[in-house]
Design a protein around this motif. Structure first.
Motif, mmCIF file in Angstrom:
data_model
loop_
_atom_site.group_PDB
_atom_site.id
_atom_site.type_symbol
_atom_site.label_atom_id
_atom_site.label_comp_id
_atom_site.label_asym_id
_atom_site.label_seq_id
_atom_site.Cartn_x
_atom_site.Cartn_y
_atom_site.Cartn_z
ATOM 1 N N GLU A 12 12.822 -1.357 -0.646
ATOM 2 C CA GLU A 12 12.607 -1.129 0.783
ATOM 3 C C GLU A 12 11.156 -0.780 1.103
ATOM 4 N N THR A 13 10.441 -0.237 0.138
ATOM 5 C CA THR A 13 9.059 0.186 0.384
ATOM 6 C C THR A 13 8.134 -1.017 0.509
ATOM 7 N N VAL A 14 7.444 -1.116 1.631
ATOM 8 C CA VAL A 14 6.482 -2.193 1.869
ATOM 9 C C VAL A 14 5.075 -1.597 1.816
ATOM 10 N N ARG A 15 4.234 -2.156 0.982
ATOM 11 C CA ARG A 15 2.859 -1.671 0.839
ATOM 12 C C ARG A 15 1.905 -2.725 1.410
ATOM 13 N N THR A 16 1.209 -2.364 2.470
ATOM 14 C CA THR A 16 0.255 -3.273 3.080
ATOM 15 C C THR A 16 -1.147 -3.018 2.522
ATOM 16 N N ASN A 17 -2.108 -3.823 2.956
ATOM 17 C CA ASN A 17 -3.476 -3.655 2.479
ATOM 18 C C ASN A 17 -4.082 -2.329 2.913
ATOM 19 N N ASP A 18 -3.573 -1.763 4.025
ATOM 20 C CA ASP A 18 -4.091 -0.469 4.481
ATOM 21 C C ASP A 18 -3.859 0.635 3.459
ATOM 22 N N TYR A 19 -2.812 0.495 2.653
ATOM 23 C CA TYR A 19 -2.548 1.492 1.610
ATOM 24 C C TYR A 19 -3.749 1.583 0.665
ATOM 25 N N PHE A 20 -4.276 0.435 0.258
ATOM 26 C CA PHE A 20 -5.402 0.425 -0.676
ATOM 27 C C PHE A 20 -6.701 0.824 0.031
ATOM 28 N N ARG A 21 -6.821 0.447 1.293
ATOM 29 C CA ARG A 21 -8.011 0.865 2.040
ATOM 30 C C ARG A 21 -8.071 2.388 2.156
ATOM 31 N N THR A 22 -6.908 3.012 2.331
ATOM 32 C CA THR A 22 -6.847 4.458 2.511
ATOM 33 C C THR A 22 -6.968 5.205 1.196
ATOM 34 N N ASN A 23 -6.288 4.727 0.166
ATOM 35 C CA ASN A 23 -6.183 5.468 -1.084
ATOM 36 C C ASN A 23 -7.202 5.067 -2.143
ATOM 37 N N ARG A 81 6.387 -5.652 -1.749
ATOM 38 C CA ARG A 81 7.520 -4.728 -1.812
ATOM 39 C C ARG A 81 7.494 -4.075 -3.184
ATOM 40 N N VAL A 82 7.456 -2.734 -3.200
ATOM 41 C CA VAL A 82 7.254 -2.014 -4.462
ATOM 42 C C VAL A 82 8.360 -0.987 -4.666
ATOM 43 N N LEU A 83 8.642 -0.720 -5.915
ATOM 44 C CA LEU A 83 9.688 0.227 -6.266
ATOM 45 C C LEU A 83 9.368 1.623 -5.732
ATOM 46 N N GLY A 84 10.376 2.247 -5.145
ATOM 47 C CA GLY A 84 10.230 3.603 -4.631
ATOM 48 C C GLY A 84 10.973 4.595 -5.512
ATOM 49 N N PRO A 85 11.025 5.862 -5.102
ATOM 50 C CA PRO A 85 11.735 6.889 -5.874
ATOM 51 C C PRO A 85 13.193 6.493 -6.091
#
Length: 378
Positions: A16-27, A76-80
């Motif tokens: 269910e977790t969707v990771r966009t490019n903003d995740y990498f821009r922020t982190n 889409r990446v694995l979550g907890p």
């Protein structure tokens, strides 16, 4: 005419977790600032590797070279609480439900994933246990070509009469095996797929296969055990500086040989194919394949914007969405093509039948067509 054997049901399972490019821009702003010196840019940059007058691969890649994410939009990446195994199990159950079959109907399970939860063993026996299967369960591996190889093995074994119903399960957990600080992982996601292979009416199902090794890519991509600070050692995907060049060479040489070989084995021509399903490990890969073969982009599909690179799950994902959208219909001739590094490339031609689909993993289906979009801002 060979007895009809083909896909009876197909299901997908994504986190269910969707990771966009903003995740990498922020982190990982510093990594982004240095992106042109990082792995992803080194691997997917122009490489002069052909003497032909036209270099289609570099042409199709060119619009993405100014994008540090090389055209990746969402992953889409694995979550907890999630694992590649939990996705595989869900996909398998949904394929069985779609086919209206019980675990007792399945006498062969074939499983491959990058990487399996049970590294060094594989997930097949665990799946058989949790599904309640009474038949046998085997692990196999052919990198990103895993789904096509699983289809070929399942069809051969069912056609021989050795088994009646084969369940093929494929998984990918790239987010667990790539470093966030290594831009190579920015193009990768997680997911799983499962499909049932059984007897189908004569003249339908899989009509021909062609498979080739990709030994030219040996050493281009590899796994390395890395111990991060205060964490247990993990296997991480790495690329050598020549990876892009060797993968591009294989892409150019294997595509036509595989597709023309499968069409010949099926007794048809490429001009007779109604729809082409290429695996899409790169934003421009479907467009590259279509233009190399002289195929209209309207006869292909590209789910890379939704899922990024999900290894062996790519081909069944594209196939699922093409069927879900009604872009392939019963009676259509469909060509499947996959390529994997340090493994195999191959193609299959099948006449699409009444294939049951599991529930969609996304609320919004991918856009119609392939290769029409260009780098996004998300």
């Amino acid at each position: 005419m060979k007895a009809g054997v083909g896909i009876r049901a197909l299901a997908l399972a994504y986190p269910e977790t969707v990771r966009t490019n903003d995740y990498f821009r922020t982190n990982h702003a510093q990594v982004l600032a240095e992106a042109q010196q990082k792995s992803l840019s080194r691997v997917w940059s122009p490489h002069k590797t052909t003497e032909s007058a036209r270099d289609i691969f570099n042409e199709e890649m060119a619009p993405f070279l100014d994008d540090p994410f090389r055209g990746t939009v969402e992953r889409r990446v694995l979550g907890p609480g999630e694992s590649v195994y939990s996705l595989e199990l869900r996909a398998a159950r949904e394929a069985l439900a779609a086919a209206a079959m019980t675990p007792g109907d399945v006498d062969l399970l074939l499983c491959t994933s990058l990487l399996p939860q049970a590294v060094g063993i594989g997930d097949a026996a665990f799946l058989a246990k949790d599904l309640g299967l009474r038949g046998t369960a085997w692990n196999f591996e052919s990198a990103c070509s895993g789904a096509l190889v699983g289809l070929q093995m399942a069809c051969s074994l069912v056609r021989s009469g050795e088994y009646r119903n084969a369940l093929v399960v494929v998984g990918c957990s790239y987010s667990q095996n790539t470093m966030e600080t290594d831009s190579l992982g920015w193009t990768c996601g997680d997911g799983a797929a499962a499909f049932l292979v059984s007897s189908v009416p004569e003249g339908s199902g899989v009509l021909g296969f062609k498979s080739l090794h990709t030994a030219e890519t040996c050493g281009s991509l590899y796994y390395e055990m890395v111990a991060e600070a205060d964490q247990a050692p993990r296997m991480f995907l790495k690329a050598n500086p020549q990876a892009g060049k060797s993968l591009k060479v294989v892409s150019e040489s294997s595509l036509r040989a595989s597709c023309e070989g499968a069409a010949q084995a099926a007794g048809v021509s490429l001009e007779q194919i109604d729809f082409f399903v290429f695996n899409t490990p790169l934003a421009w890969y479907a467009s590259f394949c279509a233009k190399t073969l002289g195929v209209s982009l309207e006869r292909t599909i590209n789910t890379f914007p939704l899922y990024a690179n999900v290894g062996p799950v790519l081909m069944p994902t594209n196939l699922y969405h093409a069927a879900q959208a009604g872009r392939i219909k019963p009676g259509d001739l469909v060509l499947l093509y996959t390529i994997g590094s340090v493994s195999s490339a191959g193609a299959a031609v099948l006449r699409w039948g009444e294939v049951a689909l599991g529930p969609s993993p996304v609320a919004e289906p991918p856009p119609v067509g392939a290769g029409h979009w260009r780098p996004g801002a998300r």
